[in-house]
Design a protein around this motif. Structure first.
Motif, PDB file in Angstrom:
ATOM      1  N   GLU A 104       4.675   2.690  -7.399  1.00 57.99           N
ATOM      2  CA  GLU A 104       3.696   1.838  -7.393  1.00 57.99           C
ATOM      3  C   GLU A 104       2.275   2.968  -7.332  1.00 57.99           C
ATOM      4  O   GLU A 104       1.217   2.176  -7.160  1.00 57.99           O
ATOM      5  CB  GLU A 104       3.686   1.028  -6.187  1.00 57.99           C
ATOM      6  CG  GLU A 104       4.843   0.089  -6.367  1.00 57.99           C
ATOM      7  CD  GLU A 104       4.912  -1.005  -5.235  1.00 57.99           C
ATOM      8  OE1 GLU A 104       4.480  -0.588  -4.008  1.00 57.99           O
ATOM      9  OE2 GLU A 104       5.610  -2.067  -5.324  1.00 57.99           O
ATOM     10  N   GLY A 105       2.257   4.107  -7.463  1.00 54.57           N
ATOM     11  CA  GLY A 105       1.108   4.923  -7.222  1.00 54.57           C
ATOM     12  C   GLY A 105       0.558   5.176  -5.910  1.00 54.57           C
ATOM     13  O   GLY A 105      -0.677   5.611  -5.615  1.00 54.57           O
ATOM     14  N   ARG A 106       1.330   5.038  -4.964  1.00 52.32           N
ATOM     15  CA  ARG A 106       0.752   4.836  -3.731  1.00 52.32           C
ATOM     16  C   ARG A 106       1.277   6.323  -2.802  1.00 52.32           C
ATOM     17  O   ARG A 106       2.469   6.499  -2.863  1.00 52.32           O
ATOM     18  CB  ARG A 106       1.148   3.970  -2.672  1.00 52.32           C
ATOM     19  CG  ARG A 106       0.411   2.517  -3.285  1.00 52.32           C
ATOM     20  CD  ARG A 106       0.552   1.464  -2.221  1.00 52.32           C
ATOM     21  NE  ARG A 106       2.008   0.905  -2.290  1.00 52.32           N
ATOM     22  CZ  ARG A 106       2.420   0.084  -1.589  1.00 52.32           C
ATOM     23  NH1 ARG A 106       1.732  -0.632  -0.477  1.00 52.32           N
ATOM     24  NH2 ARG A 106       3.940  -0.433  -1.734  1.00 52.32           N
ATOM     25  N   THR A 107       0.333   7.203  -2.105  1.00 53.33           N
ATOM     26  CA  THR A 107       0.881   8.147  -1.385  1.00 53.33           C
ATOM     27  C   THR A 107       0.997   7.866   0.002  1.00 53.33           C
ATOM     28  O   THR A 107       0.898   6.638   0.411  1.00 53.33           O
ATOM     29  CB  THR A 107      -0.403   9.238  -1.384  1.00 53.33           C
ATOM     30  OG1 THR A 107      -1.405   8.532  -0.422  1.00 53.33           O
ATOM     31  CG2 THR A 107      -0.807   9.537  -2.918  1.00 53.33           C
TER      32      THR A 107
ATOM     33  N   HIS B 175      -2.315   1.842  10.428  1.00 53.29           N
ATOM     34  CA  HIS B 175      -1.896   2.833  11.371  1.00 53.29           C
ATOM     35  C   HIS B 175      -3.039   4.027  11.242  1.00 53.29           C
ATOM     36  O   HIS B 175      -2.796   4.923  10.489  1.00 53.29           O
ATOM     37  CB  HIS B 175      -0.691   3.414  11.052  1.00 53.29           C
ATOM     38  CG  HIS B 175       0.562   2.600  11.065  1.00 53.29           C
ATOM     39  ND1 HIS B 175       0.757   1.942  12.373  1.00 53.29           N
ATOM     40  CD2 HIS B 175       1.367   2.280  10.262  1.00 53.29           C
ATOM     41  CE1 HIS B 175       1.768   1.064  12.019  1.00 53.29           C
ATOM     42  NE2 HIS B 175       2.102   1.505  10.562  1.00 53.29           N
ATOM     43  N   LEU B 176      -4.236   3.549  11.970  1.00 54.89           N
ATOM     44  CA  LEU B 176      -5.352   4.501  12.011  1.00 54.89           C
ATOM     45  C   LEU B 176      -5.103   5.882  12.463  1.00 54.89           C
ATOM     46  O   LEU B 176      -5.527   6.931  12.035  1.00 54.89           O
ATOM     47  CB  LEU B 176      -6.375   3.849  12.950  1.00 54.89           C
ATOM     48  CG  LEU B 176      -7.817   4.555  13.036  1.00 54.89           C
ATOM     49  CD1 LEU B 176      -8.270   4.759  11.516  1.00 54.89           C
ATOM     50  CD2 LEU B 176      -8.753   3.983  14.165  1.00 54.89           C
ATOM     51  N   SER B 177      -4.493   6.326  13.512  1.00 53.67           N
ATOM     52  CA  SER B 177      -3.874   7.430  13.912  1.00 53.67           C
ATOM     53  C   SER B 177      -3.272   8.205  12.886  1.00 53.67           C
ATOM     54  O   SER B 177      -3.442   9.356  12.835  1.00 53.67           O
ATOM     55  CB  SER B 177      -3.175   7.333  15.354  1.00 53.67           C
ATOM     56  OG  SER B 177      -2.147   6.630  15.137  1.00 53.67           O
ATOM     57  N   VAL B 178      -2.548   7.560  12.319  1.00 51.14           N
ATOM     58  CA  VAL B 178      -1.689   8.302  11.110  1.00 51.14           C
ATOM     59  C   VAL B 178      -2.824   8.816   9.924  1.00 51.14           C
ATOM     60  O   VAL B 178      -2.765   9.877   9.412  1.00 51.14           O
ATOM     61  CB  VAL B 178      -0.627   7.469  10.588  1.00 51.14           C
ATOM     62  CG1 VAL B 178       0.061   8.417   9.628  1.00 51.14           C
ATOM     63  CG2 VAL B 178       0.581   7.342  11.669  1.00 51.14           C
ATOM     64  N   VAL B 179      -3.540   7.942   9.674  1.00 52.73           N
ATOM     65  CA  VAL B 179      -4.632   8.101   8.674  1.00 52.73           C
ATOM     66  C   VAL B 179      -5.410   9.374   8.890  1.00 52.73           C
ATOM     67  O   VAL B 179      -5.504  10.198   8.275  1.00 52.73           O
ATOM     68  CB  VAL B 179      -5.436   6.871   8.480  1.00 52.73           C
ATOM     69  CG1 VAL B 179      -6.683   7.273   7.452  1.00 52.73           C
ATOM     70  CG2 VAL B 179      -4.682   5.774   7.911  1.00 52.73           C
TER      71      VAL B 179
ATOM     72  N   HIS C 295       6.596   8.906   3.087  1.00 59.09           N
ATOM     73  CA  HIS C 295       6.050   7.432   2.884  1.00 59.09           C
ATOM     74  C   HIS C 295       6.622   6.560   4.006  1.00 59.09           C
ATOM     75  O   HIS C 295       5.585   5.616   4.306  1.00 59.09           O
ATOM     76  CB  HIS C 295       6.449   7.121   1.377  1.00 59.09           C
ATOM     77  CG  HIS C 295       5.949   7.690   0.112  1.00 59.09           C
ATOM     78  ND1 HIS C 295       6.406   8.682  -0.280  1.00 59.09           N
ATOM     79  CD2 HIS C 295       4.640   7.389  -0.589  1.00 59.09           C
ATOM     80  CE1 HIS C 295       5.642   9.163  -1.467  1.00 59.09           C
ATOM     81  NE2 HIS C 295       4.691   8.313  -1.418  1.00 59.09           N
ATOM     82  N   HIS C 296       7.593   6.499   4.542  1.00 57.05           N
ATOM     83  CA  HIS C 296       8.065   5.717   5.244  1.00 57.05           C
ATOM     84  C   HIS C 296       7.513   5.774   6.649  1.00 57.05           C
ATOM     85  O   HIS C 296       7.245   4.870   7.376  1.00 57.05           O
ATOM     86  CB  HIS C 296       9.830   5.401   5.307  1.00 57.05           C
ATOM     87  CG  HIS C 296      10.166   4.972   4.061  1.00 57.05           C
ATOM     88  ND1 HIS C 296      10.161   3.278   3.835  1.00 57.05           N
ATOM     89  CD2 HIS C 296      10.757   5.385   2.939  1.00 57.05           C
ATOM     90  CE1 HIS C 296      10.749   3.171   2.860  1.00 57.05           C
ATOM     91  NE2 HIS C 296      11.112   4.324   1.993  1.00 57.05           N
ATOM     92  N   ALA C 297       7.542   6.990   6.951  1.00 55.89           N
ATOM     93  CA  ALA C 297       7.155   7.418   8.388  1.00 55.89           C
ATOM     94  C   ALA C 297       5.631   6.955   8.331  1.00 55.89           C
ATOM     95  O   ALA C 297       5.249   6.509   9.417  1.00 55.89           O
ATOM     96  CB  ALA C 297       7.167   8.829   8.602  1.00 55.89           C
ATOM     97  N   CYS C 298       4.762   7.063   7.414  1.00 51.87           N
ATOM     98  CA  CYS C 298       3.417   6.812   7.416  1.00 51.87           C
ATOM     99  C   CYS C 298       3.342   5.043   7.578  1.00 51.87           C
ATOM    100  O   CYS C 298       2.406   4.609   8.031  1.00 51.87           O
ATOM    101  CB  CYS C 298       2.618   7.214   6.148  1.00 51.87           C
ATOM    102  SG  CYS C 298       2.363   8.997   6.335  1.00 51.87           S
ATOM    103  N   ALA C 299       4.158   4.429   6.756  1.00 53.04           N
ATOM    104  CA  ALA C 299       4.136   3.169   6.587  1.00 53.04           C
ATOM    105  C   ALA C 299       4.618   2.371   8.016  1.00 53.04           C
ATOM    106  O   ALA C 299       4.215   1.312   8.347  1.00 53.04           O
ATOM    107  CB  ALA C 299       5.122   2.536   5.588  1.00 53.04           C
TER     108      ALA C 299
ATOM    109  N   SER D 211      -2.436   3.452   5.578  1.00 54.31           N
ATOM    110  CA  SER D 211      -3.884   2.704   5.641  1.00 54.31           C
ATOM    111  C   SER D 211      -3.476   1.306   5.379  1.00 54.31           C
ATOM    112  O   SER D 211      -3.839   0.423   6.137  1.00 54.31           O
ATOM    113  CB  SER D 211      -4.803   3.202   4.397  1.00 54.31           C
ATOM    114  OG  SER D 211      -5.783   2.373   4.509  1.00 54.31           O
ATOM    115  N   GLN D 212      -2.658   0.947   4.682  1.00 52.20           N
ATOM    116  CA  GLN D 212      -2.325  -0.465   4.378  1.00 52.20           C
ATOM    117  C   GLN D 212      -1.542  -1.056   5.531  1.00 52.20           C
ATOM    118  O   GLN D 212      -1.825  -2.494   5.619  1.00 52.20           O
ATOM    119  CB  GLN D 212      -1.088  -0.653   3.145  1.00 52.20           C
ATOM    120  CG  GLN D 212      -0.715  -1.996   2.873  1.00 52.20           C
ATOM    121  CD  GLN D 212       0.234  -2.036   1.499  1.00 52.20           C
ATOM    122  OE1 GLN D 212       0.621  -0.831   1.045  1.00 52.20           O
ATOM    123  NE2 GLN D 212       1.006  -2.964   1.146  1.00 52.20           N
ATOM    124  N   ASN D 213      -1.000  -0.207   6.379  1.00 49.97           N
ATOM    125  CA  ASN D 213      -0.339  -1.150   7.596  1.00 49.97           C
ATOM    126  C   ASN D 213      -0.997  -0.976   8.796  1.00 49.97           C
ATOM    127  O   ASN D 213      -0.767  -1.159   9.907  1.00 49.97           O
ATOM    128  CB  ASN D 213       1.230  -0.225   7.596  1.00 49.97           C
ATOM    129  CG  ASN D 213       2.299  -0.656   6.519  1.00 49.97           C
ATOM    130  OD1 ASN D 213       2.760  -1.960   6.523  1.00 49.97           O
ATOM    131  ND2 ASN D 213       2.362  -0.010   5.550  1.00 49.97           N
TER     132      ASN D 213
END
Length: 244
Positions: free
Chosen positions: A213-216, A226-230, A185-189, A222-224
């Motif tokens: 909070e129900g977030r993957t 990071h298109l390449s990560v998405v 989660h944190h790496a993606c954020a 996506s919220q932060n």
């Protein structure tokens, strides 16, 4: 705190020498950041003073006293009652975790060696080193992303060392935080895609796990923004479910 931040080793040694006589609290935190002197040593921010002091640092002259300063603290832990595991006010990180978050490989290695000698595990005292390596700290300045990206190779190196430590010691480092978020989660954020891949390659499952909070991890990327990560996560999921 100012002497430590400025890298004045000789002055800091005087504080240690006169601690009892002058009633000096070596664990007294900065009222702004909650950093103790040891936090400042472990952050080792050579871009400038890290407690907001407007004065010139010895770092401007490429003088780095971080390791001898750290050894001074470690050599006096018992006698001077240094708290190695105090958490800072901003992000709840211990000095060890802050060193990891800032990509301080040398400081990480010195502390890890010290913990080994003392029989301390890197997960003791509520520490979560893998999350610290990729956690998005909530610094207010606009340069956060640039700083985080700049230290990615160092933080990735630390993650490799931690994963090897986990295998050697049989210690599970894949621990979620109090919000139910894993290191994924944190790496993606934070956009730490290299660390994300390392975690997946070394057996951290749960790419679809939801936090409290129900977030993957995908939601956090996506919220932060990071298109390449998405795109990377979507490709991984597609490979797992080619018929979808």
């Amino acid at each position: 705190l100012i002497a430590v931040d400025m890298g004045h080793l000789k002055i800091v040694e005087l504080f240690f020498k006169y601690k009892e006589k002058r009633h000096i609290d070596l664990n007294d935190p900065c009222c702004k950041t909650g950093y103790t002197a040891l936090h400042i040593v472990c952050k080792n921010d050579q871009s400038g003073p890290c407690i907001g002091m407007q004065c010139n640092s010895l770092y401007d002259e490429d003088v780095d006293n971080s390791i001898p300063m750290l050894e001074l603290f470690l050599n006096n832990v018992e006698e001077k009652k240094i708290n190695l595991f105090e958490k800072d006010r901003e992000d709840g990180l211990t000095p060890f975790e802050l060193a990891i978050s800032c990509g301080q490989v040398k400081i990480f290695n010195v502390l890890l060696e010290y913990f080994e000698k003392k029989g301390t595990k890197v997960t003791d005292h509520g520490m979560n080193p893998l999350i610290a390596a990729c956690k998005r700290t909530e610094e207010e300045d606009a340069g956060w992303h640039e700083k985080h990206t700049k230290t990615e190779s160092e933080r990735t190196e630390i993650v490799k060392l931690l994963l090897q430590y986990s295998k050697d010691k049989g210690i599970d480092l894949f621990v979620k935080d109090k919000l139910g978020r894993s290191a994924l989660h944190h790496a993606c954020a934070s956009g730490s895609i290299k660390i994300f891949d390392l975690l997946i390659e070394n057996g951290l499952t749960g790419i679809n796990d939801q936090d409290m909070e129900g977030r993957t991890p995908l939601h956090h990327a996506s919220q932060n923004g990071h298109l390449s990560v998405v795109e990377h996560i979507c490709n991984l999921l597609q490979d797992k479910n080619p018929s979808d």
